[in-house]
Structure formats: structure tokens, C-alpha cells
Scaffold this active site. Structure first.
Site, PDB file in Angstrom:
ATOM      1  N   LEU A 119      27.021  19.070 -61.955  1.00 39.57           N
ATOM      2  CA  LEU A 119      24.869  19.506 -62.347  1.00 39.57           C
ATOM      3  C   LEU A 119      24.617  18.047 -62.847  1.00 39.57           C
ATOM      4  CD1 LEU A 119      25.184  23.286 -63.019  1.00 39.57           C
ATOM      5  CD2 LEU A 119      25.634  21.835 -60.620  1.00 39.57           C
ATOM      6  N   HIS A 148      19.102  19.392 -61.014  1.00 41.72           N
ATOM      7  CA  HIS A 148      19.915  20.391 -60.833  1.00 41.72           C
ATOM      8  C   HIS A 148      19.934  22.000 -61.510  1.00 41.72           C
ATOM      9  CE1 HIS A 148      23.779  18.734 -58.331  1.00 41.72           C
ATOM     10  NE2 HIS A 148      23.121  19.311 -58.210  1.00 41.72           N
ATOM     11  N   GLN A 157      29.967  18.748 -43.849  1.00 45.87           N
ATOM     12  CA  GLN A 157      28.996  17.842 -43.751  1.00 45.87           C
ATOM     13  C   GLN A 157      29.085  15.908 -44.847  1.00 45.87           C
ATOM     14  OE1 GLN A 157      26.559  20.247 -47.571  1.00 45.87           O
ATOM     15  NE2 GLN A 157      26.190  18.369 -48.014  1.00 45.87           N
ATOM     16  N   ASP A 178      16.098  15.472 -51.337  1.00 50.11           N
ATOM     17  CA  ASP A 178      16.619  15.710 -50.285  1.00 50.11           C
ATOM     18  C   ASP A 178      15.320  15.916 -48.911  1.00 50.11           C
ATOM     19  OD1 ASP A 178      19.563  13.985 -50.802  1.00 50.11           O
ATOM     20  OD2 ASP A 178      20.045  16.530 -52.191  1.00 50.11           O
TER      21      ASP A 178
END
Ligand code: PAF
Length: 239
Positions: A12, A16, A40, A129
């Protein structure tokens, strides 16, 4: 009781914290998931070396007022016999999807499972993202998952580098050069990227089709600094 979910892979950072604060401000109950999702990652090595520090992550979650940290094991998530994958179409095949085959299948599948297991009203994701955000929005709408998806603004270092768990892997000279990503996006000039460039493009944030520059479009970039691949996004502002 309303529930806000912040899905994470741990490691984190301030990005975050921004997600956790948004969730805390808007919900009675905040769940943070912490699961380094093997499906992933393209290469086993990237999964194995992904930064992990659970004690520190739990302390940060507590300091941000998280009510529950949901931390399944790989065996709980993917028990023997598991064989279902969520695949988003054209959107997930572009840009990151082309450079990281199977990546978005892994993301879409685990996020669908996390939604089903924690039943949130709202889930929070970082704007950095951008394609992941688009894929999750598409999947959530297409599968009628009934979760509101909220995007939270990217947190940046003073030189413009987006804060990311992978930044800790950068060597000092790579860290210095990584600031070129932001400069290149602002100038829309791929030649300013001081690294091995994968792409720099102006795209529609829902479809990831390349479009002429206009407000509402976003600039996306990805480049490799040694072994570390970084991605980033900025919005095209009204000029
Ligand atoms: O952005 C991430 O940290 C991950 O891709 C996510 C959304 C937690 C899924 O594993």
C-alpha cells in the site's frame, strides 16, 4: 449498511490511502481486499517478486479506518477444479492487453469474484490504471453486477511520477528517468520518454480506441525502465 470495497494487492502507498479515504467518507462499512492475484501476472517471476509487506499494509488499513481486511489465500480463490474466466472483448485486447496477454482476464475474473464475496455497493479504483478501470466498468455493466465503480485521482510525486507499488523496484537512475513519462504525456511527445516506450496515445477512456485530442479523452503511456514496466494516464484538459 452501505459497503465500500477497495480491492488491492497490498504494498500500500499514498494512492491506496486516497482510495481508502474516499471509501471511508462515503460508506458505513469499508472492506479492503488484499490478494496478490497470480492469474493477472504474465511471468511467474513478476508475481513472486511483487512487493509484499502484510504487517505494514494492515497497519495502514487500520490507520485509514478500514473495518475489515479480506485476505483470501490463492487456494481459497482458485481451488482445485477452478476453470471459469471472465474475458472482456475488444477493449481488453488493446494497449495493455496486447502487451500483457491474459492480464485483463485475470483482473476481470478476480474482481468479479471479489465483488461476489464482499457484496459492495461501491468499489474504488485508481485512475492511473485507466484501462483496468475501463475493463472493470465494462465487466460490471455487462454482467449486471450492480456495483458502482468509482475512480480516484492519481497521487503523484513532486516530479510528476505517479505513485505505484512497482516504483520501489526502480534503480536510482531509472527513478530519475521515470519522471519523463509525465512530461511526455503533457507534451503528447513520445520522444520525451527516457526509456523503452511501449506506447503513448490519446484514447477514448471507455473503448480505448485512439481518437483526436479533445476534452474527455485521456493520454495513456507505458514504458520499461530496465525490468520495471510503468504505466500512467492523464486527462486531456479543456485548453
Ligand atoms: O489494481 C490492482 O491492484 C489489481 O489489479 C486489483 C484491481 C486489486 C485486482 O487484482
Amino acid at each position: 449498511v452501505s459497503v465500500g470495497l477497495v480491492p488491492t494487492m497490498g504494498a500500500l502507498h499514498d494512492g491506496h490511502r486516497a482510495l481508502l479515504r474516499a471509501a471511508r467518507a462515503e460508506h458505513d462499512r469499508v472492506i479492503m481486499s488484499l490478494f496478490v492475484n497470480p492469474t493477472q501476472f504474465g511471468e511467474a517471476a513478476d508475481f513472486e517478486t511483487y512487493p509484499r509487506d502484510v504487517e505494514r499494509d494492515l497497519a495502514i488499513a487500520e490507520s485509514e479506518g478500514v473495518d475489515e481486511v479480506y485476505m483470501p489465500t490463492v487456494e481459497e480463490m482458485y481451488p482445485d477444479g477452478f476453470q471459469t474466466t471472465v474475458t472482456v472483448g475488444d477493449l481488453a485486447a488493446r494497449f495493455e492487453g496486447a502487451h500483457r496477454p491474459g492480464h485483463f482476464d485475470g483482473v476481470a475474473t478476480v474482481v468479479a469474484k471479489l465483488f461476489n464475496r464482499t457484496r459492495p455497493d461501491t468499489a474504488y479504483f485508481g485512475e492511473k490504471d485507466a484501462q483496468q478501470l475501463a475493463v472493470i466498468r465494462r465487466m460490471t455493466a455487462d454482467l449486471d453486477l450492480g456495483v458502482e465503480i468509482r475512480a480516484v485521482a492519481t497521487v503523484r510525486e513532486p516530479d510528476g511520477l505517479a505513485i505505484s507499488s512497482r516504483n520501489v523496484r526502480l534503480r536510482p537512475d531509472e527513478r530519475r528517468r521515470a519522471a519523463s513519462l509525465h512530461r511526455a504525456m503533457v507534451a503528447r511527445d513520445p520522444s520525451l520518454v527516457d526509456a523503452d516506450l511501449d506506447y503513448l496515445a490519446v484514447v477514448d477512456p471507455e473503448t480505448f480506441h485512439e481518437i483526436p485530442e479533445r476534452p474527455g479523452a485521456i493520454v495513456v503511456v507505458a514504458a520499461r525502465f530496465g525490468d520495471t514496466r510503468l504505466i500512467d494516464t492523464i486527462p486531456v484538459e479543456r485548453s
